[in-house]
Design a protein around this motif. Structure first.
Motif, PDB file in Angstrom:
ATOM      1  N   ALA A  49       3.358  -1.144   1.498  1.00 56.49           N
ATOM      2  CA  ALA A  49       3.184  -1.590   2.880  1.00 56.49           C
ATOM      3  C   ALA A  49       4.050  -2.804   3.187  1.00 56.49           C
ATOM      4  O   ALA A  49       4.465  -3.003   4.328  1.00 56.49           O
ATOM      5  N   GLY A  52       7.874  -2.579   4.769  1.00 59.34           N
ATOM      6  CA  GLY A  52       8.173  -2.373   6.190  1.00 59.34           C
ATOM      7  C   GLY A  52       8.812  -3.606   6.812  1.00 59.34           C
ATOM      8  O   GLY A  52       8.800  -4.707   6.262  1.00 59.34           O
ATOM      9  N   ASP A  56       2.230  -5.389   9.448  1.00 64.49           N
ATOM     10  CA  ASP A  56       1.266  -4.385   9.874  1.00 64.49           C
ATOM     11  C   ASP A  56      -0.065  -4.695   9.199  1.00 64.49           C
ATOM     12  O   ASP A  56      -0.169  -4.642   7.967  1.00 64.49           O
ATOM     13  N   ILE A  58      -2.814  -2.972   9.253  1.00 64.12           N
ATOM     14  CA  ILE A  58      -3.600  -1.790   8.896  1.00 64.12           C
ATOM     15  C   ILE A  58      -3.651  -1.574   7.374  1.00 64.12           C
ATOM     16  O   ILE A  58      -4.745  -1.379   6.827  1.00 64.12           O
TER      17      ILE A  58
END
Length: 100
Positions: A49, A52, A56, A58
């Motif tokens: 993650a 990116g 983010d 999430i």
């Protein structure tokens, strides 16, 4: 470089956990091995993650939720192993022939 190191460390933790899950007959060691697999997956997903471009939240929220669920599932599993040990006198499961 550091994200690759985190991803490789997560993969190594998953490998060690799978080995411990398959190689150890004692139930508490299997619970620890299963937790090691989960920790490796959380580390790997966190590293994936972070690759990116933007921030983010999430994946971070999913990892934190997974940690909470893993903790409560581990507590339940340890409670079941304790109940098994009290009722049968051992924390090992019988094999296919019924031997401990």
């Amino acid at each position: 470089m550091s994200l690759t190191l985190f991803a490789l460390t997560g993969a190594a933790l998953v490998g060690l956990g799978v080995y411990g899950l398959l190689a150890r007959p004692h139930m508490l060691r299997r619970i620890i091995a299963f937790n090691l697999i989960g920790s490796g997956l959380f580390l790997f997903f966190g590293a994936a993650a972070a690759r990116g471009t933007g921030l983010d939240p999430i994946p971070q929220a999913l990892i934190i939720t997974g940690i909470v669920v893993a903790l409560s599932a581990s507590a339940l599993a340890v409670g079941l192993v304790v109940a098994l040990a009290r009722s049968s006198g051992t924390a090992y499961l019988p094999d296919e022939e019924g031997r401990l």
